[in-house]
Design a protein around this motif. Structure first.
Motif, mmCIF file in Angstrom:
data_model
loop_
_atom_site.group_PDB
_atom_site.id
_atom_site.type_symbol
_atom_site.label_atom_id
_atom_site.label_comp_id
_atom_site.label_asym_id
_atom_site.label_seq_id
_atom_site.Cartn_x
_atom_site.Cartn_y
_atom_site.Cartn_z
ATOM 1 N N VAL A 1 -2.029 4.963 7.422
ATOM 2 C CA VAL A 1 -3.234 4.928 6.983
ATOM 3 C C VAL A 1 -2.945 4.531 5.327
ATOM 4 C CG1 VAL A 1 -5.403 6.210 5.996
ATOM 5 C CG2 VAL A 1 -4.625 6.331 8.381
ATOM 6 N N GLN A 2 -1.973 4.901 4.635
ATOM 7 C CA GLN A 2 -1.745 4.859 3.174
ATOM 8 C C GLN A 2 -0.832 3.332 3.117
ATOM 9 O OE1 GLN A 2 0.499 8.133 1.933
ATOM 10 N NE2 GLN A 2 -1.217 9.485 1.840
ATOM 11 N N GLN A 3 -0.147 2.968 4.152
ATOM 12 C CA GLN A 3 0.471 1.795 3.954
ATOM 13 C C GLN A 3 0.007 0.593 4.539
ATOM 14 O OE1 GLN A 3 3.017 2.193 1.848
ATOM 15 N NE2 GLN A 3 2.982 4.343 1.705
ATOM 16 N N TYR A 4 -0.582 0.523 5.574
ATOM 17 C CA TYR A 4 -1.178 -0.661 6.231
ATOM 18 C C TYR A 4 -2.700 -0.550 6.513
ATOM 19 C CZ TYR A 4 3.938 -1.410 7.462
ATOM 20 O OH TYR A 4 5.301 -1.532 7.268
ATOM 21 N N TYR A 5 -3.167 -1.900 6.970
ATOM 22 C CA TYR A 5 -4.280 -1.916 7.641
ATOM 23 C C TYR A 5 -4.434 -3.031 8.565
ATOM 24 C CZ TYR A 5 -6.193 -5.517 4.354
ATOM 25 O OH TYR A 5 -6.277 -6.707 3.692
ATOM 26 N N ARG A 6 -5.369 -3.438 9.328
ATOM 27 C CA ARG A 6 -5.078 -4.591 10.177
ATOM 28 C C ARG A 6 -6.503 -5.129 10.546
ATOM 29 N NH1 ARG A 6 -3.721 -1.938 16.187
ATOM 30 N NH2 ARG A 6 -5.098 -0.199 16.087
ATOM 31 N N VAL A 7 -6.593 -6.356 10.682
ATOM 32 C CA VAL A 7 -7.900 -7.005 11.135
ATOM 33 C C VAL A 7 -7.829 -7.601 12.355
ATOM 34 C CG1 VAL A 7 -9.293 -8.953 10.282
ATOM 35 C CG2 VAL A 7 -8.143 -7.697 8.659
ATOM 36 N N VAL B 1 -1.744 -7.747 11.050
ATOM 37 C CA VAL B 1 -1.206 -6.486 10.326
ATOM 38 C C VAL B 1 -0.883 -6.805 8.716
ATOM 39 C CG1 VAL B 1 0.378 -4.684 10.059
ATOM 40 C CG2 VAL B 1 -0.300 -5.484 12.408
ATOM 41 N N ILE B 2 -1.400 -6.002 7.906
ATOM 42 C CA ILE B 2 -1.159 -6.302 6.431
ATOM 43 C C ILE B 2 -0.721 -5.047 5.674
ATOM 44 C CG2 ILE B 2 -2.189 -7.187 4.251
ATOM 45 C CD1 ILE B 2 -4.425 -8.644 5.846
ATOM 46 N N ARG B 3 0.432 -5.272 5.039
ATOM 47 C CA ARG B 3 0.684 -4.149 4.368
ATOM 48 C C ARG B 3 0.003 -3.952 2.946
ATOM 49 N NH1 ARG B 3 6.831 -2.730 2.040
ATOM 50 N NH2 ARG B 3 6.380 -4.344 0.892
ATOM 51 N N ARG B 4 -0.324 -2.877 2.631
ATOM 52 C CA ARG B 4 -1.223 -2.478 1.448
ATOM 53 C C ARG B 4 -0.189 -2.775 0.266
ATOM 54 N NH1 ARG B 4 -6.114 -0.173 1.968
ATOM 55 N NH2 ARG B 4 -6.439 0.511 4.183
#
Length: 582
Positions: free
Chosen positions: A269-275, A283-286
């Motif tokens: 939750v803190q390091q990634y989010y995905r579309v 997958v995108i790294r914050r």
């Protein structure tokens, strides 16, 4: 045969049996060999003297809720507590402590064990610590000892106490963001492979063993930034795939409760989010400059310890925790006028263990709350600037405590340039206006809330300020007048009074006693070894620090009994030469 095995003479054995008889008695009396001395330990030891002077400090009855009522009786929890405290006093590992129980005569005496007692396996200590944490008894070692010391009149409410904090390194490896991502996936895989190997084999491919089969180490990761970015995305995709399998409908529900799986979920939750767009997934790294990262107080730094945090203080960064020690402190005026002996040793009354990002100022009132629950509130509490604020001065005063510590200096532009600070203005609280050093009266008085704090904004007329001959000493505004931000009257006056007192010689003389707490920090880190946490997690680290505080109190009490100084002052050869000559 026992006497031969331990190398005791018949006389020493007779002395020992006398000790054992007294140690195992209910009354906890002492034998004729007073002051903790016997033939086998002619100079005595801390373990012997503590048993003689304090008797039974911890009782099995206090730990009854931690153990079942059926089954074979186990080892006395009171004895295990003594072992844990003595182990901290000598900075021993569990294995070394268990060995001391088997072979050290003074430890056997402190525990009330016969010479032939075989001791126990060292893993018992780890199990006992786990029971203490599960039963929320992390502070039991120090709290019960303080009750015993209070019964001797060595600690009480009122008087002086001082507090300081020190950084504690977590029992973990520092990880960069790429290592953290890979190690989080690996930790979850390891946990799942241990408890549900058959299920895991149907979820992942054989190639995962090559990627996550060994520890993720930066030395073995690619150097190219492009490849590292691609690897970070690959770790993110694998993590989402594993979490999706764990939370799938057909997966065993209890898998989600594994600590390593929960750690992976929170870190993702803190390091990634995905579309997700139909069948496509990205997958995108914050990044801090784009998607944003959580604040430091929430950022997880390891999948193995979710309580540890990274923090910096005075340019020094560390990952782990912070420990706040509060102790009594007597002045030379309190010593016995005839013998010069202190009336009581300086004893630790409270230990608070927090995440590294928790500020000192946030701990002042919790420390007072804890001391109040122990009936050990001080009359005067000496702290550094990190523990003080205007509101805390008043809150402490309401409890009957004088909070002795420097307030942070005024950092306004006027204070830095030697201009007119808020103290230069005359405040009429009844009429609700202020008068500047040149005699001008404010035109606006507006109570408000600034960043959650009550304040009063006072404004002066723009035309008056722009034509004032001392404008450069008062404000740099070109279109408006001077503006003051005041705290409510009680707070404002408390700050003015405190800052005025801080300039006096009497205040500086009283504040000198705070420096002694640095010796406690050194004793805690060098004698009991708390600089690096022994265990994972905040609860077990809290237990460790309370055991360390209990051990330090026993060391200090023993030194006070025997008249032995605690400090080891170094003397150079040149100093010794002139000392002998004198």
């Amino acid at each position: 045969m026992i006497l031969t095995a331990v190398g005791l003479s018949p006389f020493a054995a007779a002395e020992w049996m006398c000790h054992v008889a007294s140690a195992t008695s209910v009354a906890g009396g002492t034998c004729r060999h007073r002051q903790g001395r016997c033939g086998s330990v002619p100079r005595g030891s801390l373990a012997i003297r503590i048993r003689d002077e304090l008797g039974e400090v911890w009782s099995d009855q206090r730990f009854r809720d931690l153990f079942g009522v059926r089954g074979k009786p186990g080892i006395s929890p009171a004895q295990l507590m003594i072992v844990l405290v003595l182990a901290m006093a000598e900075n021993l590992t569990d294995r070394q402590a268990a060995d001391m129980v088997r072979r050290a005569i003074d430890w056997k005496y402190a525990l009330g064990l016969p010479l032939e007692d075989p001791g126990f396996d060292f893993t018992v200590l780890s199990e006992f610590r786990a029971r203490l944490v599960a039963g929320s008894m992390e502070t039991e070692a120090l709290d019960v000892l303080l009750v015993a010391l209070a019964g001797l009149g060595l600690v009480k409410s009122g008087g002086r106490q001082r507090t300081d904090s020190t950084h504690v390194l977590g029992r973990l490896r520092s990880l960069n963001r790429l290592e953290l991502a890979g190690e989080s996936v690996r930790a979850a895989l390891e946990a799942l492979a241990a408890v549900a190997p058959a299920w895991l084999a149907t979820v992942i491919s054989d190639s995962w063993a090559g990627v996550y089969g060994s520890r993720i180490d930066d030395l073995h990761l690619p150097e190219s930034q492009t490849k590292r970015t691609a690897l970070a995305v690959a770790y993110g995709s694998d993590g989402y795939r594993l979490l999706g399998a764990v939370y799938a409908t057909g997966a065993p529900p209890w898998l989600r409760e594994l600590p390593a799986v929960e750690a992976l979920r929170r870190i993702w939750v803190q390091q990634y989010y995905r579309v997700i767009d139909g069948d496509r997934e990205k997958v995108i790294r914050r990044e801090a400059t784009e998607q944003g990262l959580p604040p430091g107080r929430l950022t997880l730094v390891s999948p193995y310890d979710l309580d540890a945090r990274y923090s910096e203080k005075r340019g020094k960064g560390w990952t782990g925790y912070k420990a706040h020690f509060t102790e009594t402190c007597a002045t030379p005026a309190d010593d016995d006028p005839e013998t010069g002996r202190p009336a009581a040793p300086n004893l630790i009354t409270h230990v608070a263990t927090t995440q590294a990002t928790v500020t000192d100022v946030a701990m002042t009132e919790p420390i007072h709350d804890s001391l109040h629950s122990k009936d050990l509130l001080p009359g005067e509490h000496i702290v550094d600037a990190g523990y003080t604020s205007a509101d805390l001065l008043l809150a402490a005063r309401a409890r009957g405590i004088t909070l002795l510590g420097p307030l942070l200096t005024d950092t306004s532009p006027q204070a830095r340039s030697g201009g007119y600070t808020a103290e230069a203005f005359t405040i009429d609280w009844q009429a609700r206006h202020a008068r500047c050093p040149q005699g001008a009266t404010s035109t606006s008085w507006s109570p408000c809330t600034q960043r959650g704090t009550e304040a009063i904004v006072v404004k002066f007329d723009a035309a008056t300020c722009q034509t004032c001959p001392t404008k450069t000493m008062c404000t740099s505004a070109t279109r408006s007048g001077r503006q003051l931000s005041l705290r409510p009257r009680p707070v404002h006056e408390a700050v003015q009074q405190a800052r005025a007192e801080q300039t006096t010689d009497q205040w500086h003389n009283d504040y000198k006693i705070r420096a002694g707490v640095e010796g406690t920090m050194r004793q805690a880190t060098h004698v009991t070894g708390i600089r690096r946490a022994r265990y994972l997690g905040l609860p077990k680290t809290t237990l460790e620090h309370n055991l360390a505080a209990a051990a330090i109190n026993l060391i200090r009490y023993d030194a006070w009994l025997t008249g032995r100084p605690l400090d080891r002052t170094r003397t150079t050869h040149l100093q010794r030469l002139f000392t002998r000559a004198a």
